[in-house]
Write a protein that holds these residues in place. Structure first.
Motif, short mmCIF file in Angstrom:
data_model
loop_
_atom_site.label_atom_id
_atom_site.label_comp_id
_atom_site.label_asym_id
_atom_site.label_seq_id
_atom_site.Cartn_x
_atom_site.Cartn_y
_atom_site.Cartn_z
N ASP A 278 -1.35 0.26 18.53
CA ASP A 278 -1.96 1.13 17.53
C ASP A 278 -3.44 0.83 17.33
O ASP A 278 -4.21 1.70 16.91
CB ASP A 278 -1.23 0.98 16.19
CG ASP A 278 0.22 1.43 16.26
OD1 ASP A 278 0.49 2.40 16.98
OD2 ASP A 278 1.07 0.80 15.61
N ARG B 199 -2.12 -2.74 7.86
CA ARG B 199 -2.23 -1.52 7.05
C ARG B 199 -3.30 -0.58 7.61
O ARG B 199 -3.13 0.64 7.62
CB ARG B 199 -2.56 -1.93 5.62
CG ARG B 199 -2.88 -0.82 4.66
CD ARG B 199 -3.19 -1.38 3.27
NE ARG B 199 -3.69 -0.34 2.39
CZ ARG B 199 -4.97 -0.02 2.24
NH1 ARG B 199 -5.90 -0.70 2.93
NH2 ARG B 199 -5.34 0.94 1.44
N SER C 166 -2.20 0.50 11.78
CA SER C 166 -0.91 1.01 12.23
C SER C 166 -0.16 1.74 11.13
O SER C 166 -0.19 1.32 9.97
CB SER C 166 -0.04 -0.15 12.73
OG SER C 166 1.24 0.30 13.12
N PRO C 167 0.57 2.82 11.49
CA PRO C 167 1.45 3.48 10.53
C PRO C 167 2.78 2.75 10.35
O PRO C 167 3.57 3.09 9.48
CB PRO C 167 1.67 4.86 11.16
CG PRO C 167 1.55 4.61 12.62
CD PRO C 167 0.50 3.54 12.77
N GLU D 133 5.36 0.06 9.15
CA GLU D 133 5.47 -0.80 7.97
C GLU D 133 6.16 -2.12 8.34
O GLU D 133 7.33 -2.12 8.73
CB GLU D 133 6.28 -0.10 6.88
CG GLU D 133 6.58 -0.95 5.65
CD GLU D 133 5.34 -1.58 5.04
OE1 GLU D 133 5.20 -2.82 5.11
OE2 GLU D 133 4.50 -0.82 4.51
N ARG E 138 -3.87 3.41 7.61
CA ARG E 138 -3.73 4.29 8.78
C ARG E 138 -2.86 5.50 8.44
O ARG E 138 -3.18 6.63 8.84
CB ARG E 138 -3.12 3.49 9.94
CG ARG E 138 -2.78 4.32 11.19
CD ARG E 138 -4.00 4.70 12.00
NE ARG E 138 -3.63 5.49 13.15
CZ ARG E 138 -3.30 4.98 14.35
NH1 ARG E 138 -3.29 3.68 14.53
NH2 ARG E 138 -2.99 5.77 15.35
N ARG E 139 -1.77 5.29 7.70
CA ARG E 139 -0.91 6.41 7.33
C ARG E 139 -1.66 7.42 6.48
O ARG E 139 -1.51 8.62 6.64
CB ARG E 139 0.32 5.89 6.58
CG ARG E 139 1.37 5.22 7.44
CD ARG E 139 2.65 5.00 6.69
NE ARG E 139 2.46 4.12 5.54
CZ ARG E 139 2.56 2.80 5.59
NH1 ARG E 139 2.85 2.23 6.74
NH2 ARG E 139 2.39 2.06 4.52
N GLU E 140 -2.47 6.91 5.55
CA GLU E 140 -3.25 7.80 4.67
C GLU E 140 -4.29 8.58 5.46
O GLU E 140 -4.51 9.77 5.20
CB GLU E 140 -3.92 6.99 3.56
CG GLU E 140 -2.94 6.30 2.63
CD GLU E 140 -3.61 5.27 1.75
OE1 GLU E 140 -4.83 5.04 1.92
OE2 GLU E 140 -2.93 4.69 0.90
N ARG E 141 -4.92 7.93 6.42
CA ARG E 141 -5.93 8.62 7.23
C ARG E 141 -5.28 9.72 8.06
O ARG E 141 -5.84 10.80 8.25
CB ARG E 141 -6.66 7.63 8.14
CG ARG E 141 -7.41 6.53 7.38
CD ARG E 141 -8.46 5.86 8.23
NE ARG E 141 -7.97 5.35 9.49
CZ ARG E 141 -7.41 4.15 9.67
NH1 ARG E 141 -7.24 3.33 8.62
NH2 ARG E 141 -7.03 3.74 10.86
N ALA E 142 -4.07 9.44 8.56
CA ALA E 142 -3.37 10.43 9.37
C ALA E 142 -2.98 11.64 8.53
O ALA E 142 -3.09 12.79 8.98
CB ALA E 142 -2.13 9.81 10.01
N GLU E 143 -2.55 11.38 7.30
CA GLU E 143 -2.14 12.47 6.41
C GLU E 143 -3.34 13.30 5.99
O GLU E 143 -3.25 14.51 5.79
CB GLU E 143 -1.44 11.90 5.20
CG GLU E 143 -0.08 11.28 5.52
CD GLU E 143 0.48 10.48 4.37
OE1 GLU E 143 -0.19 10.42 3.31
OE2 GLU E 143 1.58 9.91 4.52
#
Length: 234
Positions: A117, A193, A196-197, A199, A228-233
């Motif tokens: 990632d 965090r 990578s998405p 957990e 990373r998850r927030e940036r993807a969303e």
């Protein structure tokens, strides 16, 4: 004049060096303002002035200090009037032990699972550089390293069992307030965090609640960098 901290930066300015995060938090703990300088991991010339090629590097006037632990001890010795990163000589030795435990027992278990990632967070030159480093160090492709990581993450969760045991009885690894031992372990989770998405912690893990508290420190310094998850969303 502010100190200058050199740290890695990827695409969209993501600050993904776990060791730089240790220094960032140490400086915030001391209440010392800094200027930040972004460095590409493949650009070794950018750090030639420090006599080596790794971040973080702290510049304080004429002094140049590479290495996160060296930076922490420098700050403690040269700015004793500011909050201590360790507490006393005994606590400093324990903080050194904590940092070594993270480096030798925690990092080697988690990094291979998330390395695939990391390369998506940097430009092409840095991605090629990191892929070569990781695959040489771990003897497998990044895709092979990430395979079956949902099962293999259990080894990481076992590795952080000592922290989990402590955090069941006290808010921080260092006691009532955070200090350098907390920054050492948190740096790995902040790295995960940001890159990578995936957990790495189970729901309900006391380490997860501690991570949330660490994200809120210093007016949300670490939290202000989107996961990373927030940036993807977004």
């Amino acid at each position: 004049m502010s100190m200058v901290l050199y740290e890695l930066a990827g695409r969209n300015g993501v600050r993904y060096s776990q060791f730089s995060w240790r220094s960032r938090l140490a400086l915030a703990h001391k209440g010392i303002p800094i200027a930040l300088r972004a460095v590409a991991v493949s650009d070794k010339a950018a750090l030639a002035f420090s006599g080596q090629d790794k971040v973080p590097v702290l510049v304080d006037g004429e002094r140049v200090i590479p290495d996160s632990w060296a930076i922490a001890t420098y700050l403690e010795e040269h700015y004793p009037d500011r909050p201590s990163l360790f507490g006393d000589a005994t606590a400093r030795a324990l903080a050194a032990f904590a940092a070594q435990w993270v480096d030798r027992q925690v990092v080697p278990v988690l990094v291979p699972l998330l390395a695939v990632d990391v390369v998506a967070c940097v430009d092409a030159a840095d991605a090629a550089h990191l892929r070569g480093q990781f695959e040489h160090a771990f003897g497998a492709t990044l895709e092979e390293l990430a395979a079956d990581r949902q099962r293999r993450i259990k080894a990481f969760r076992r590795a952080i069992a000592p922290a989990r045991a402590v955090l069941r009885t006290t808010p921080f690894l260092s006691g009532a307030r955070p200090a350098y031992a907390d920054y050492a372990l948190f740096s790995v989770l902040q790295w995960a965090r940001l890159v990578s998405p995936f957990e790495p912690l189970e729901d309900g893990d006391p380490v997860g609640a501690w991570r949330e508290a660490m994200l809120d420190l210093f007016d949300g310094l670490a939290r202000s960098h989107p996961a990373r998850r927030e940036r993807a969303e977004g």
